[in-house]
Design a protein around this motif. Structure first.
Motif, PDB file in Angstrom:
ATOM      1  N   LYS A  57     -18.194   1.748  39.022  1.00 60.80           N
ATOM      2  CA  LYS A  57     -16.443   2.158  38.694  1.00 60.80           C
ATOM      3  C   LYS A  57     -16.947   3.367  38.840  1.00 60.80           C
ATOM      4  CE  LYS A  57     -17.053   4.036  34.184  1.00 60.80           C
ATOM      5  NZ  LYS A  57     -17.461   3.936  33.128  1.00 60.80           N
ATOM      6  N   GLY A  58     -14.794   3.962  39.772  1.00 57.36           N
ATOM      7  CA  GLY A  58     -14.985   4.776  39.567  1.00 57.36           C
ATOM      8  C   GLY A  58     -14.658   5.081  41.646  1.00 57.36           C
ATOM      9  N   SER A  59     -14.938   4.432  42.231  1.00 59.83           N
ATOM     10  CA  SER A  59     -15.651   4.601  43.288  1.00 59.83           C
ATOM     11  C   SER A  59     -14.320   2.651  44.201  1.00 59.83           C
ATOM     12  CB  SER A  59     -16.944   4.134  44.009  1.00 59.83           C
ATOM     13  OG  SER A  59     -17.410   3.767  45.573  1.00 59.83           O
ATOM     14  N   SER A  60     -14.058   3.495  45.820  1.00 61.13           N
ATOM     15  CA  SER A  60     -12.917   2.724  46.008  1.00 61.13           C
ATOM     16  C   SER A  60     -12.943   2.378  47.353  1.00 61.13           C
ATOM     17  CB  SER A  60     -12.064   2.768  45.005  1.00 61.13           C
ATOM     18  OG  SER A  60     -10.991   3.748  45.597  1.00 61.13           O
ATOM     19  N   ASN A  61     -13.761   3.092  47.983  1.00 59.28           N
ATOM     20  CA  ASN A  61     -14.293   4.049  49.854  1.00 59.28           C
ATOM     21  C   ASN A  61     -14.563   2.846  50.411  1.00 59.28           C
ATOM     22  OD1 ASN A  61     -12.975   6.360  48.902  1.00 59.28           O
ATOM     23  ND2 ASN A  61     -15.160   7.161  48.742  1.00 59.28           N
ATOM     24  N   TYR A  62     -13.379   1.869  51.506  1.00 56.63           N
ATOM     25  CA  TYR A  62     -14.067   0.915  52.256  1.00 56.63           C
ATOM     26  C   TYR A  62     -15.508   1.865  53.222  1.00 56.63           C
ATOM     27  CZ  TYR A  62     -10.657  -2.028  51.048  1.00 56.63           C
ATOM     28  OH  TYR A  62      -9.754  -2.982  50.319  1.00 56.63           O
ATOM     29  N   SER A  63     -16.119   0.457  53.695  1.00 53.68           N
ATOM     30  CA  SER A  63     -16.829   0.891  54.977  1.00 53.68           C
ATOM     31  C   SER A  63     -16.509   1.202  56.265  1.00 53.68           C
ATOM     32  CB  SER A  63     -18.268   0.330  55.024  1.00 53.68           C
ATOM     33  OG  SER A  63     -17.517  -1.045  55.401  1.00 53.68           O
ATOM     34  N   ASP A  64     -17.246   1.651  57.014  1.00 55.04           N
ATOM     35  CA  ASP A  64     -16.663   1.819  58.005  1.00 55.04           C
ATOM     36  C   ASP A  64     -16.437  -0.143  59.425  1.00 55.04           C
ATOM     37  OD1 ASP A  64     -16.716   4.582  58.943  1.00 55.04           O
ATOM     38  OD2 ASP A  64     -18.962   4.861  58.952  1.00 55.04           O
ATOM     39  N   LYS A  65     -15.811   0.345  59.941  1.00 57.23           N
ATOM     40  CA  LYS A  65     -15.908  -1.229  60.773  1.00 57.23           C
ATOM     41  C   LYS A  65     -17.392  -2.076  61.318  1.00 57.23           C
ATOM     42  CE  LYS A  65     -10.966  -1.247  61.267  1.00 57.23           C
ATOM     43  NZ  LYS A  65      -9.717  -1.652  61.078  1.00 57.23           N
ATOM     44  N   PHE A  66     -17.362  -2.839  61.261  1.00 55.06           N
ATOM     45  CA  PHE A  66     -18.253  -3.119  61.964  1.00 55.06           C
ATOM     46  C   PHE A  66     -17.847  -4.692  62.353  1.00 55.06           C
ATOM     47  CE2 PHE A  66     -19.501  -3.845  57.953  1.00 55.06           C
ATOM     48  CZ  PHE A  66     -19.852  -5.425  57.843  1.00 55.06           C
ATOM     49  N   LYS A  67     -18.406  -5.309  63.660  1.00 59.27           N
ATOM     50  CA  LYS A  67     -17.841  -7.089  63.971  1.00 59.27           C
ATOM     51  C   LYS A  67     -19.219  -7.120  63.758  1.00 59.27           C
ATOM     52  CE  LYS A  67     -14.984  -4.692  67.871  1.00 59.27           C
ATOM     53  NZ  LYS A  67     -14.228  -6.579  67.400  1.00 59.27           N
ATOM     54  N   GLY A  70     -17.652 -11.473  67.010  1.00 55.97           N
ATOM     55  CA  GLY A  70     -16.207 -11.761  67.117  1.00 55.97           C
ATOM     56  C   GLY A  70     -15.161 -11.074  66.123  1.00 55.97           C
ATOM     57  N   LEU A  71     -15.841 -10.707  65.312  1.00 54.85           N
ATOM     58  CA  LEU A  71     -14.933 -10.779  64.006  1.00 54.85           C
ATOM     59  C   LEU A  71     -14.814  -8.701  63.339  1.00 54.85           C
ATOM     60  CD1 LEU A  71     -13.815 -13.665  62.191  1.00 54.85           C
ATOM     61  CD2 LEU A  71     -13.198 -13.285  63.709  1.00 54.85           C
ATOM     62  N   ASP A  72     -14.228  -8.141  63.025  1.00 52.12           N
ATOM     63  CA  ASP A  72     -13.935  -6.808  62.269  1.00 52.12           C
ATOM     64  C   ASP A  72     -14.165  -7.199  60.636  1.00 52.12           C
ATOM     65  OD1 ASP A  72     -13.830  -5.898  64.857  1.00 52.12           O
ATOM     66  OD2 ASP A  72     -12.284  -5.293  64.930  1.00 52.12           O
ATOM     67  N   PHE A  73     -15.495  -6.473  60.236  1.00 51.79           N
ATOM     68  CA  PHE A  73     -15.324  -6.415  58.826  1.00 51.79           C
ATOM     69  C   PHE A  73     -15.487  -4.600  58.269  1.00 51.79           C
ATOM     70  CE2 PHE A  73     -16.902 -10.481  60.008  1.00 51.79           C
ATOM     71  CZ  PHE A  73     -17.063 -11.204  59.022  1.00 51.79           C
ATOM     72  N   SER A  74     -14.455  -4.875  57.137  1.00 55.23           N
ATOM     73  CA  SER A  74     -15.075  -3.682  56.530  1.00 55.23           C
ATOM     74  C   SER A  74     -15.081  -3.703  54.854  1.00 55.23           C
ATOM     75  CB  SER A  74     -13.603  -2.172  56.964  1.00 55.23           C
ATOM     76  OG  SER A  74     -13.873  -0.977  56.047  1.00 55.23           O
ATOM     77  N   LEU A  75     -16.024  -3.486  54.711  1.00 51.75           N
ATOM     78  CA  LEU A  75     -16.335  -3.601  52.755  1.00 51.75           C
ATOM     79  C   LEU A  75     -16.546  -2.515  52.343  1.00 51.75           C
ATOM     80  CD1 LEU A  75     -19.377  -6.117  54.017  1.00 51.75           C
ATOM     81  CD2 LEU A  75     -17.157  -6.843  53.530  1.00 51.75           C
ATOM     82  N   ARG A  76     -15.761  -2.680  50.231  1.00 56.10           N
ATOM     83  CA  ARG A  76     -16.022  -2.274  49.749  1.00 56.10           C
ATOM     84  C   ARG A  76     -16.577  -2.842  48.542  1.00 56.10           C
ATOM     85  NH1 ARG A  76      -9.323  -0.827  47.785  1.00 56.10           N
ATOM     86  NH2 ARG A  76      -8.860  -2.335  46.936  1.00 56.10           N
TER      87      ARG A  76
END
Length: 786
Positions: A57-67, A70-76
């Protein structure tokens, strides 16, 4: 910004930046130590990667991009982000403390600007929300440095109003049960009117009244057996030499001081509380509290060596008596009894463990209580408590005593005023010594006037009005509630006996006596009401905001309900008077603080008068139901073959009144609980948080709803079952009221002090109820079940 419960909103940083501070989530909400961890496996094109996400709760930052494959992902992982159609800028945050305090907040407020098509300024504080375009912003918390604020957000315009409309329909429906249609309540009322023409019920009261009178007599005998320990001739002489006249002491008592909680009150209030806490009495050897306090200031050594500190009765504090080395029959001791010949504090070895535990046993609690009382005496004798001097230009309106100022802790830029603070009290005491000898208080009166004028000049912002000061002194002297419990008990028991005599033989004298005692109880109730109104005026808030005040209010509601139902049964008035006396007696036990205190911010609302008045007021009729249940079971026990017909009629009347009473109580309890939900939504943006008080209020509603419907359940029908259950059900009210306040932790724990030990009499009471239930059930089966 984030919501404490419900929908979550996080504003982008450019929208929350302010000129004075930032609208932010507290650091402890976003540190990894308090966040949740989510472990994910991401697979793509035959490649799998495991990632750990921190959030909550109160957090909304995305993670650094990673592959992956062959696809780019960014999660939160955290709160869902909503973009508001407007922005809010924090201009200032103001946290107001009670005068002279550092951490006791009177209120806290966010001064913001809503930046929209038409920008406007707004102040958000507790119970005062910002409502704009369907979004509601609540003052939730603030940063420790008081430079940032935390607001919770709610977006449910139609849901809120639909809910409120549903609540009001519920209120109207519940109240309509008592007045409209062919309801059970109306049926009971009509049945009671028919029974009113029959002989009044009082047989059960005889046993109840006799038991109560015996208990009262034992208590009074214990008090009468005590004689004040005579002081030594030298101490008497010193006391006479430090005793001022009542006239001058009264003027001294009108001087205003600032207590540790920031409340401004007359010295008379402190001196009265001091003497009562130390000696359990209002006077000492014909000296009132103000005279005693002045004598303490004039001769502190005298009061360290005077036997006026009360201990509990013999048997309750024998271990304490053994430690300090006094006889078991000695009720009063002196402060020096707690120190040995070398000046060592005799309680010191025991207090370390007593203060180290949150659940002290009875002995440890006794040690702590005495230690706190001795600390209060020491502060009074040292003069530390006499905070009568306002500090110049102090933003929090702090007042100090001469002792505090001489310690160098505070500074005053005006040297003349600094000298006045340091020397005025010693000069005043010197003038008093001369006045006692010469019997001329002219100079001392002038100095008191100078103190008062100084308070007007430098502390007028927080100085209470002259009328309020005088009203508080009158309230202290009347000591209304402490006296009322004795009067209620006496008249209630006498009325019991008169009603008993009326049963056995009708005489005009008994009827006259019944009307006389009923009239006296009405007068006591008016006095009771006046006391609550006077306390309301003095404190500036409704008199049901803490443990002591709520007990006063419950006792008032109990007596009011008894008088209302007393139109149908005189016995109900007598029983209610006795219960009211017991409640007021409980209010004046040592573990309940009768002092008038400041409100915590969330209670500073009109909802205090609405919600608390209704839900606490419901305890009155439920208490009446409990006592009528006891009387009904006693009536069953007294039934025999000779009086069965008369007793059955009486039992029916009692049961009807009991059901009427708990019906009213259940309706009030239910309405009060839903009103509490509305208050919570207006304060925090949520209706229900499963706080212990909320939970136990719901449990009580369910229990009483079950009790009131047992007449519809095969196997549970019958007058014995109903009356016995009304006694047991009252335990849930005791837990809701006392247990939550003093044992559990939650939003409703502001009435509690230190954790208390369950009194032994609770277990005896439970055993007595079960014993009464068992015997009465046997008698009920014998005489009423065919």
């Amino acid at each position: 910004l984030y919501n404490m419960g419900g929908m979550q909103f996080v504003l982008p940083e450019p929208l929350v930046q302010g000129s004075y501070g930032v609208v932010s989530v507290p650091e402890n909400e976003i540190t990894p130590a308090t966040q949740d961890a989510l472990v994910l496996k991401i697979s793509s094109n035959g490649e799998t990667v495991t990632k750990k996400l921190l959030g909550g709760k109160g957090s909304s930052n995305y993670s650094d991009k990673f592959k992956v494959g062959g696809l780019d992902f960014s999660l939160r992982y955290g709160s869902k982000v909503y973009q508001l159609p407007f922005s809010i800028k924090l201009n200032d945050f103001i946290a107001e403390k009670y005068p002279g305090t550092e951490k006791s907040y009177a209120s806290f407020m966010s001064k913001v600007t809503v930046e929209d098509e038409r920008p406007f300024d707004y102040d958000i504080f507790m119970n005062h929300i910002l409502d704009h375009k369907g979004y509601r912003f609540f003052q939730a918390s603030f940063d420790p440095d008081e430079r940032g604020t935390v607001l919770s957000v709610n977006h449910d315009f139609w849901g809120t109003w639909i809910t409120y409309m549903g609540y009001f329909l519920l209120y109207i429906g519940l109240m309509g049960i008592m007045f409209f249609g062919k309801t059970r309540f109306k049926e009971l009322t009509q049945g009671l009117d028919k029974l009113k023409k029959q002989k009044a019920v009082a047989s059960a009261i005889m046993l109840f009244g006799v038991i109560s009178l015996n208990a009262q007599g034992k208590t009074q005998d214990g008090d009468h057996n005590h004689q004040n320990t005579p002081s030594q001739q030298q101490l008497d002489s010193l006391l006479n030499a430090s005793t001022v006249t009542k006239e001058h002491a009264a003027k001294f008592g009108e001087l205003v001081i600032q207590d540790g909680g920031g409340r401004m009150k007359p010295l008379n209030t402190f001196s009265s509380e001091l003497l009562r806490k130390l000696s359990f009495k209002d006077i000492y050897k014909d000296l009132n509290a103000d005279q005693v306090f002045l004598s303490m200031m004039l001769n502190p050594a005298l009061w360290y060596n005077t036997e006026f500190i009360a201990l509990d009765k013999k048997g309750q504090n024998d271990s304490l008596r053994g430690i300090i080395g006094v006889e078991g029959a000695q009720k009063y001791v002196k402060a020096t009894d707690f120190f040995d010949s070398k000046g060592a504090y005799k309680l010191a070895p025991y207090l370390q463990d007593a203060y180290a535990t949150s659940t002290p046993n009875k002995f440890q609690q006794d040690y702590k209580d005495v230690d706190l009382r001795l600390g209060l005496l020491n502060r009074a004798l040292s003069g530390e408590i006499i905070k009568i001097f306002p500090l110049l230009n102090d933003e929090n309106n702090k007042w100090v005593s001469a002792v505090e100022y001489r310690s160098g802790q505070y500074k005053v830029p005006d040297s003349l005023y600094a000298n006045f603070i340091k020397n005025a009290v010693p000069y005043y005491l010197h003038s008093l010594q001369s006045a006692i000898a010469n019997k001329d208080y002219t100079e001392s009166d002038k100095l008191l006037a100078a103190f008062h004028q100084n308070q007007l000049n430098h502390g007028s912002e927080v100085l209470p009005s002259e009328n309020r000061v005088k009203a508080e002194i009158i309230y202290n002297k009347l000591d209304i509630f402490n006296r009322l419990y004795k009067y209620y008990a006496l008249v209630g028991i006498l009325m019991f006996f008169v009603l008993v005599f009326t049963i056995f033989k009708e005489r005009r004298i008994w009827n006259i006596a019944t009307y006389f005692f009923k009239g006296i109880i009405y007068i006591f109730f008016i006095w009771h009401t006046s006391g609550l109104i006077l306390r309301w005026y003095i404190s500036g808030h409704a008199p049901w905001s803490d443990a002591y005040e709520s007990i006063l209010y419950v006792s008032w509601a109990t007596m009011g309900m008894g008088l209302l139902l007393g139109r149908k049964s005189n016995m109900t008035i007598a029983a209610s008077a006795f219960v009211t006396a017991m409640l007021l007696w409980i209010a004046h036990q040592s573990w309940v603080d009768p002092s008038i205190a400041n409100l915590v911010p969330v209670l500073d609302s009109y909802w205090l008068m609405i919600h608390v008045a209704v839900i606490v007021g419901s305890y009155g009729p439920l208490t009446v139901g409990m006592i009528l249940g006891i009387v009904s079971l006693l009536l069953i026990i007294l039934t025999n073959t000779k009086n069965k017909e008369r007793m059955e009629l009486n039992l029916k009347e009692l049961t009807i009144i009991n059901e009427l009473s708990i019906t009213v109580g259940l309706i009030m309890l239910t309405i009060g609980n839903f009103l509490g939900g509305q208050w919570a939504n207006e304060s925090w943006g949520r209706y229900w948080g499963w706080d212990p008080k909320e939970t136990w209020a719901l449990i009580s509603i369910m229990i009483y709803a079950f009790v009131i419907h047992t007449r519809l359940v095969p196997g549970l029908r019958g007058r014995w079952t109903f009356n016995f259950l009304t006694i047991l059900a009252f335990g849930s009210i005791m837990m809701t009221y006392f247990g939550v306040n003093f044992y559990l932790v939650g939003l409703h724990s502001y009435a509690s002090g230190s954790q208390v030990i369950t009194p032994v009499f609770i277990w005896y009471t439970l055993f007595g109820v079960l014993l009464l239930g068992g015997i009465s059930y046997w008698r009920y089966k014998l005489n009423y079940v065919k």
